[in-house]
Design an enzyme around this catalytic site. Structure first.
Site: not given
Ligand code: NAP
Length: 307
Positions: A54, A98, A124
């Protein structure tokens, strides 16, 4: 005739190239790049790889990406404090925590931490405000993997309207949001899960079959209507040769790769489905690369909305 390859890596490249120009324009006009803050707790090996990818991809696309690391034994209060700091930051438009968080933080930790993220920065798409907006058909920030699946269907010219989509898996990250996105695009949607009766029969009625369950090679040819479009979201590392042998015959290049490396990455769809489906995503190189591209796209979207 084998199924057409739905090349996610190529679609992700196109998506990132288009993003790069928009990121440049944003940076020129706002005198700063869109910014992503990533919180990583502990040293889960899978998470380390995902986060590295990422950060790399964000940098290559012109975004600012900062990693906020916390030790394996960080407390929930410390993780929440890291999120709050990013909520208050003027240079971070997107925040990603994460997953998975260390088990020691408790079973509710992810919910607690995800709920702390400012919905305007929730790249997200896990915050209840963003989930609610998606349910109501006025989405803002939507989970990246489902968005990537829609991007792949659209860019490969796969029609959605009026078709029967069957989604196997009902997670908040993949199954439910992809079902909602398909529903809003006027597919007729069936959602299946571990208690669905006669799953192969239901799946075999799909024009578009999305599989997100986390079980290597689970979906065999009897689940698939000839000519169907099959999206394999699963990412499973197989390190048992007997299991790998059930997926790939002796002499297959993927089995040879297993013998060299001691493991192989496979999807939830058995390779025999290539002989039945009309189009199928490979693993790796299908849905996976799109998830990161859409994360960057969500960060730009949040940045544009915030400014
Ligand atoms: P998850 O939260 O574990 O959910 C799995 C879902 O599959 C559940 O709804 C479960 O049903 C269902 N399921 C499990 N066994 C089943 C069975 N035998 N028959 C029917 N349904 C079954 O998983 P997830 O986070 O959605 O991830 C699924 C897979 O996608 C994993 O392999 C993951 O690594 C992969 N993934 C890939 C990406 C990417 O970027 N490519 C992103 C996210 C996830 P119940 O609800 O009834 O338990």
């Amino acid at each position: 005739m084998p199924a057409n390859v739905l090349d996610g890596a190529e679609v992700a490249r196109q998506t990132r190239n288009e993003l790069r120009a928009r990121v440049e324009a944003f940076t020129a006009s706002r005198k700063r790049p869109p910014g992503l803050g990533i919180v990583l707790v502990g040293h889960d090996p899978g998470s380390e790889v995902y986060v590295r990818n990422k950060l790399k991809s964000a940098g290559e696309t012109g975004l600012r990406a900062d990693l906020h690391r916390l030790p394996e034994d960080a407390s929930l209060v410390e993780v929440v404090a890291a999120v709050r700091e990013l909520n208050a930051s003027g240079v971070h438009d997107g925040i990603l925590v994460q997953s998975p968080l260390p088990a020691a933080l408790g079973p509710e930790a992810e919910q607690v931490v995800f709920d702390e993220v400012d919905p305007a920065k929730d790249v997200d798409g896990f915050h209840p405000v963003n989930v609610g907006r998606l349910v109501q058909g006025r989405p803002f920030l939507v989970p990246c993997t489902p968005l990537g699946i829609l991007e792949l269907l659209d860019r490969t010219g796969t029609p959605i309207k009026g078709r029967h989509a069957v989604v196997i898996g009902r997670s908040d990250i993949v199954g439910k949001p992809v079902a909602l996105l398909l529903l809003h695009r006027h597919a007729t949607v069936t959602i299946c899960h571990s208690r669905t009766v006669d799953l192969p029969k239901v799946a075999a009625t799909a024009d578009i079959l999305v599989v997100a369950i986390g079980r290597a090679g689970f979906v065999t040819r009897d689940f698939v209507k000839p000519g169907a479009t099959v999206i394999d979201v699963g990412m499973n590392r197989v390190d048992d040769r007997e299991q790998a042998r059930k997926l790939f015959p002796e002499g297959h290049p993927r089995l040879a790769a297993f013998d060299r490396r001691g493991s192989v990455l496979v999807g939830d769809v058995h390779p025999e489905v290539w002989e039945v489906a009309g189009a199928l995503t490979p693993v790796p190189g299908g849905v996976g690369p799109l998830t990161i591209a859409l994360l960057l796209s969500n960060t730009l979207k949040a940045a544009e909305a915030r400014s």
